[in-house]
Each structure stands twice: as C-alpha cells, then as structure tokens.
Design an enzyme around this catalytic site. Sequence first.
Site, PDB file in Angstrom:
ATOM      1  N   GLU A   1       0.833  -1.216   0.000  1.00  0.00           N
ATOM      2  CA  GLU A   1       0.000   0.000   0.000  1.00  0.00           C
ATOM      3  C   GLU A   1       0.858   1.252   0.000  1.00  0.00           C
ATOM      4  O   GLU A   1       0.716   2.144   0.841  1.00  0.00           O
ATOM      5  CB  GLU A   1      -0.968  -0.023   1.184  1.00  0.00           C
TER       6      GLU A   1
ATOM      7  N   GLU B   1      -3.861  -9.056  -0.356  1.00  0.00           N
ATOM      8  CA  GLU B   1      -4.312  -8.942   1.037  1.00  0.00           C
ATOM      9  C   GLU B   1      -5.828  -8.982   1.000  1.00  0.00           C
ATOM     10  O   GLU B   1      -6.446  -8.221   0.252  1.00  0.00           O
ATOM     11  CB  GLU B   1      -3.793  -7.642   1.644  1.00  0.00           C
TER      12      GLU B   1
HETATM   13  C1  GAL Z   1      -4.152  -3.068   5.243  1.00  0.00           C
HETATM   14  C2  GAL Z   1      -2.675  -3.001   5.573  1.00  0.00           C
HETATM   15  C3  GAL Z   1      -2.323  -3.947   6.707  1.00  0.00           C
HETATM   16  C4  GAL Z   1      -3.302  -3.783   7.832  1.00  0.00           C
HETATM   17  C5  GAL Z   1      -4.687  -4.064   7.309  1.00  0.00           C
HETATM   18  C6  GAL Z   1      -5.776  -4.033   8.350  1.00  0.00           C
HETATM   19  O1  GAL Z   1      -4.568  -1.985   4.530  1.00  0.00           O
HETATM   20  O2  GAL Z   1      -1.927  -3.340   4.458  1.00  0.00           O
HETATM   21  O3  GAL Z   1      -1.042  -3.671   7.170  1.00  0.00           O
HETATM   22  O4  GAL Z   1      -3.204  -2.510   8.313  1.00  0.00           O
HETATM   23  O5  GAL Z   1      -4.990  -3.089   6.342  1.00  0.00           O
HETATM   24  O6  GAL Z   1      -7.011  -4.238   7.757  1.00  0.00           O
END
Ligand code: GAL
Length: 828
Positions: free
Chosen positions: A425, A501
Amino acid sequence: MKPFTILFLSLLATAPASALAKSRVLSQHQEVNLQQGWLFSRDSLHWQSVSIPHDWAISGPFDKKWDLQYVAITQNGEKEKSEKSGRSGALPWIGRGFYRRTLSVPKRATHAYLQFDGAMSEPHVYVNGKLAGWWAYGYNAFRIDITPYMMKGRSNEVVVSLNNREESSRWYPGGGLYRPVSLILTGKAFLDPWQSFLYTEKADANEATLVYSDHVKGGQGEQLCERIQLYAPDGKVVATAEGKVGNDGKIGLRLRVARPQLWSPETPTLYQVKIELVKGQGRYATVVDSRTMKTGIRTIAFSREHGFQLNGVSRKFQGVCLHHDLGPLGTAVNKAALIRQVKILKDMGCDAIRTSHNMPSTMQMEVYDSLGMMVMAESFDMWHYPKCKNGYARFFGQWADKDIEHLVRNHRNHPSLVMYSIGNEIPEQWSQEGVDIARRLQDICHRLDPTRQVTQGMDRAEDALKSGFAQVMDIPGFNYRVYKYDRNISKLPQGFLLGSETASTVSSRGVYKFPVTVSDKNVYPDGQCSSYDTEYCSWSNLPESDFMAQDDKDYTIGQFVWTGFDYLGEPTPYDTYWPSRSSYFGICDLAGLPKDRYYLYRSVWNHRDHTVHLLPHWTWPGREGKVTPVMCYTDYDEAELFVNGKSQGRRHKTGRMSVSATAGKLVEKMGKEITDSLLSRYRLMWDSVVYEPGELKVVVYDKNGKAAGEKTVRTAGVPAALSLTADKDTLHADGNDLSYITVALTDKDGNPCPDTADDIHVEVSGAGTFQGICNGDATSLERFTEPHMHLFHGMLVATVRSGHKPGTITVEVSTASGIRQTITIAVK
Ligand code: GAL
C-alpha cells in the site's frame, strides 16, 4: 560422466592430506551461532545476561504511554487525529538498547564477519570501541566486516547499539537482537552463500535441470574449481558437476537429476547440496572451502493462460499474511514456535505465507522449505512517503536498493520462496515517481534472481491503474476491494491478478454478540468483536467475498488473508480504545488458538479432510427462550440441526451469488436477503434457533443424501476440571524447544466451560522452564512472561521451554478455586 571428470574425482580422493592443514590460514570457513554470552542493557549502566534471539520489550509492562500516537490513520480513511493507544503494542520497545560480548578470532582467519539476520533497529556495531558498521532497517539481514577492527588471537569487545524511535511503526516491531547473530570466519577464499545461487531451470517427472552460479571472493590468481554434489533424501548422490572458477571469480554449472522428487507444499522434498571449492589439481588439489545447503526441485510460472503454476500444475494461493511477532514470545524468533504456526495453518489447508510487511527471517524460510509453505517475501510498508512519522521513509532513498539486494541474496536459494514483494500500500501509487521506483526495485530482483516474479499490494486500484504502477508489476497484487477486480483486470496486460491482502474480518475467540449483524461498524463496550464472523472494516470484507472471487474468476491466482494469527499492535476496530493492544484480524488468536473462522477457511481450503464445526458454544445461562443463531462450517453441502433432539430444519448451501453483485456497495447496505445469499454459499445457518440448555447437534449429509458425520456441543455444568493438551510431549534438550500447553476449564464430564475467566497459575519444574502465557484477549494487560493469567473464554496457552539436559518437565496448572492438573513433557 566424462573421462576427465572421473580422473579428476579420483585424483581428489587420493590427494594427500592438505598442505593447507599445516598452513597458517584457516582451511575452511567457520560459522558460529552467537546465541550465548551476551549482556544486555537499556541504559548501558545496568547489564543483564541474555541469550539471542531476544526481544527486550515483551515482558512489558503494558502501558498506553509507550509510543502513544496521536495521529489520523489515513490508510483507514481517517481525517481527524485521535489518540491511538495500542497501535504498536503498548509495550516498551521504543528507546535505546545495547548488547555486548567478547569475541576472539583465531590468527588463522583471514576475514571475520558478524552476520545479523535482523536487529531492531538501526543497529550500530562497535568493535573495540570503534564503529565497524551499521544498518538502517530493523528487518533485514546484513553483515559487518569486522576484520579491520579485530585483534586476532586476543579477546575483543563487540557492542551493538540499537535505537527504536517513537511513531516508527504501525504494529509491534519488538526491540533488540531478535534474530540470530553469527560470526563467520573465513580463509582467503570463501564460498559465500550470498553469492551462490542454485535453482531449477526445468523439471518434470523424468528429469530436472538445475543451474548453479557463484562468485568466489578471494583466492584470485589461484587455480580454483568448484565441485557440487546433490544428495537425494535417501542419502544417495544423484547429480554432480564441477568446473573452473574464472579469473573474475565467477562460475556456472548445470546438474541433471533423473526422476526428481519435486518440491511442493504437499511434498516438501529437500535435497542436500555439498559444495566444495578446490585449489590446484592432481596430487596437489586441496579443498579450501566447503559448505552444505538444501534445495528443492520445483518450477514456478505465472501466465495469462494458466495463472500460477507450480511444477506445471495451476493452483491458486490459499495464503495468509503474517506479521513477524510470535504472540507471547514477542519477536524473538524461535523454530519450535514457527513450526507450530505452520502446522496449524497447514491443517487449515493454507499453502502460502506473505511475510507482511518485511523480510522474513532465515529460520522462517528454513521451516517453510521443510514443512512446505510457499512464500511471498515482502520488503517495505512505505517508500519515500511516510505512513508514520519516523518510519522507514527516513531511509528509503539511501537504503532501498541495498535492502532489496539483501532480501534477494539472503533468500533466493529457498525453494519455498515463490515471489518477492517490493511494497505494501505504497502511497506513491498514483505518481510517475512511484512507477519509476517500482520498476527499479523490480529490476533489482530480476537482476539478482531471474527465476522469481515480483508483486506488491496495491490499495488504490484506480490510481495505480491510471499511473501505470499496476501494469509495471510482474504480478499485480490488490489489497481488498474484491468488487473492483473485474474492472482492474480489464486494464491489466498481465491477464491475471492476485489478492495480495484479503478479508480483514475481525473476531475475538469465544465472543458472540447478539443480535447477529453483518456490519463494518460494530464496536462494543468490552472491546471485543463477534465470533459469528460477520464483522469487518470499511475497506475490507467477509471471507465469502474472497472465496467467490477465487472460485468464480479464472483470472485470480489466489489470496493472502489478513491475517493467519493475531499480532501485537493495530487493534482495529479499537484503535482508540484502551485497553486494547493486539489485533482482531487473526484466523487464530494471539495464543495460536483457532477462532471459529479457522474452520470456515478449513471447510473451503482443506481438500483432504472433512470439516464439521458448530458455533456458537451452547452454555448461555440467561438466554433461555432467546433467539440464538447457529452456524455450521463444513465442506458438506447439507446438514440438519437438532436442539435436544428437535430438528431445526435441514439447510443446503445455496446461492451462486457472485462477487460482482456486491459491486461498489457494502454488503450490509443490501439488506438481509443479499447478505444471507452471500453467507449461505459457504456456511449453513439457522437464524431463529431458540436457546435452551442441553445438546446442540448437527448431522451433515453427503451428495447422495447419506449422513456423513456429526458434531455435538453440550451445555457445560459447573467448572470441575482442567484439561491440559500439549502440542508436543517430547522436546529436544537444546534449550530452545517449546511445548505449547492448551489449558481449558471443563465440567466434570469434560465439556468446556466457555465463559470462564479463572485466574490460572502455572508451575514448571524439572528439565525445562516456563516461557510464556497468553489467553488471546486483546484487552488483557497481564504480562506474557509471568506464570499466571486469567482464562479468556475458558482457555489459554502456556508455553514451556526445554533445558539443555535430558529429563522430565512437570507442569502443574491450578485455578484460584483449587482445581489442579499436571502434565509431564519429556526432554531428550
Ligand atoms: C491493510 C494493511 C495492513 C493492515 C490491514 C488491516 O490496509 O496493508 O497492514 O493494516 O490493512 O485491515
């Protein structure tokens, strides 16, 4: 084998005892793990003896004052600043720390290096009072050449000074020498594992070709050869190769292996590799250095036509993201703890891990090689643009290229490694500068390792597609927002995309909230989330959306769920709530105990074993007569539920609801009909069950309508016994092995008492020591390193560590009310 080879090998075998043995130069390199003998101090006045790996902050105490951040988390859509108390774990990791020890280097060593697999953070290494070198990033492996600062044959003092700044992390980074440190002593020529590279060029059931390259440092002007032998798991040599090292120190070899046993998560076969560096020829040939390593034979490929392929077979990643902490052990890396994690995940059907958001440890990679987990090795959570005030952005400009180089050199020989990630991100997604950096970092990976492709997790799909940032990547990875996948893919020349993710569903083990609602906004006065698995964040979703995206869309190549285990820090949705200091995202809690969600993933991912799991528990004094929804996570499509023998109806998984139907909207806004249709494709639900104490039973049916299994949950009586279950009943007497003992309070018939919070005491005697304790409660401020803690929803996990001598460890566990139980663990 060519005649020359045979002649050369036989000459080597009959060569006289090395002339080098008499030499005053070290004949082989030596690597010494510097585990013991360190003194540690926070103020360089008061010192205590410690062994490495060590995390100076994990003993606490928890306090919101540590790294109290007053910030707006812009990634979460926040515009206003607010107090974020547990963001980095509420443990005392910030500030300075010092490690000191003496070292002696024999006169025969030409070079001495200190190798750190990571040190948190900004490690400065002093030898005999002089700065020998430093590294900026706490997560990366690095080496310091201490030769110029050492007095050979004498005792030398090494001091490592570390500094953790406040607001440098979005999670708990730990503090100290949390990964192994070793001393490498070399002679003139050295077989350096960071220079050599062995990979599978092609492989099928009949034959594999492996390619080996090396760059020998030192020994210039000498006639050097390298010889490599490959041993199959049965100990037989299955391939050999040898060749001359060029004047530039470089060498390339090929090995052919007949009928190779291919590496995969299901068959993690490793071959042993012996490499020798040989000087001279004939009678005077001498081995001047040698080393062994392991390799796995396997091919990986990514393509529009076939997606991701391992050994020529298409498959989708069933992966999880993991932060580096090990719950109550903190960040101090431990092999037994890593093995336990992998075993739990593999039983769920997980086959891949993303080391979010930084470089994995070597120990981790070795465990993944040998147990079979594919790895996305990540590097950065930010580039130039900071996500927190003192984060890696301070160093990115000067250090990023070196950091990527070390990531690749340190890990490219691991068969488990299937892709690199250059970022998570990254705010620069929208800009040309971002595109240029992405290309540059990806190119470094390619140059050092042409066999792996490169990804990163993007969260701003529109920006990344508009700027060309997404199109540049070998493997476009998108974080969340599954409903945008169709639009994204239409703009991607690669023809496939990865859910780098996914999910970020939140839950607390054993906690069930009523009424059950599907929502991205639920918060409760107790700082917990519901284990009905219907709660998530505004940017994220429930597991079902990801299952659909993977099941229905040919262009997806898999997903990495956020996260496999809860981790210290980032207590979303309770970022501003105190006390709360660890995450709710985990499929397993911080103690490693599976939450209900574990079985939802297992029912979809584990194709080997059946899953039949019921939720919630069935001990609800006070809920008599109230609607208490029941869910069953199972790989079977149909089931019937009974309460005290009365049928609650038969349910069938329904709905071919597709993820595109949720486009641009939050599921909860679509009304109950749609949420039901979303959930009921993967879970079986009975919404209007009325609670009465007794027995809750589910019977599952196979495709022919035949009863195929059942699961029963019973209302518990008063607490009467402790159940102790150790994950291992025998430990190695190496001082590092761990046994995890799950402690549960039950009634006299062995039914778990799900809402108990008794204070538990643990006494460890004999051949081991108490290591830690954890109940998985994100709001608990009890210390992990003291041998007592309250149960959280009837359970906790105590960990014991083996000593160095064989014997028996006796663990006595008791409640304040006098219930006791003992378990013994053998140490051999
Ligand atoms: C994402 C991020 C992770 C964590 C996650 C929580 O956007 O990459 O590190 O923060 O959100 O939902």
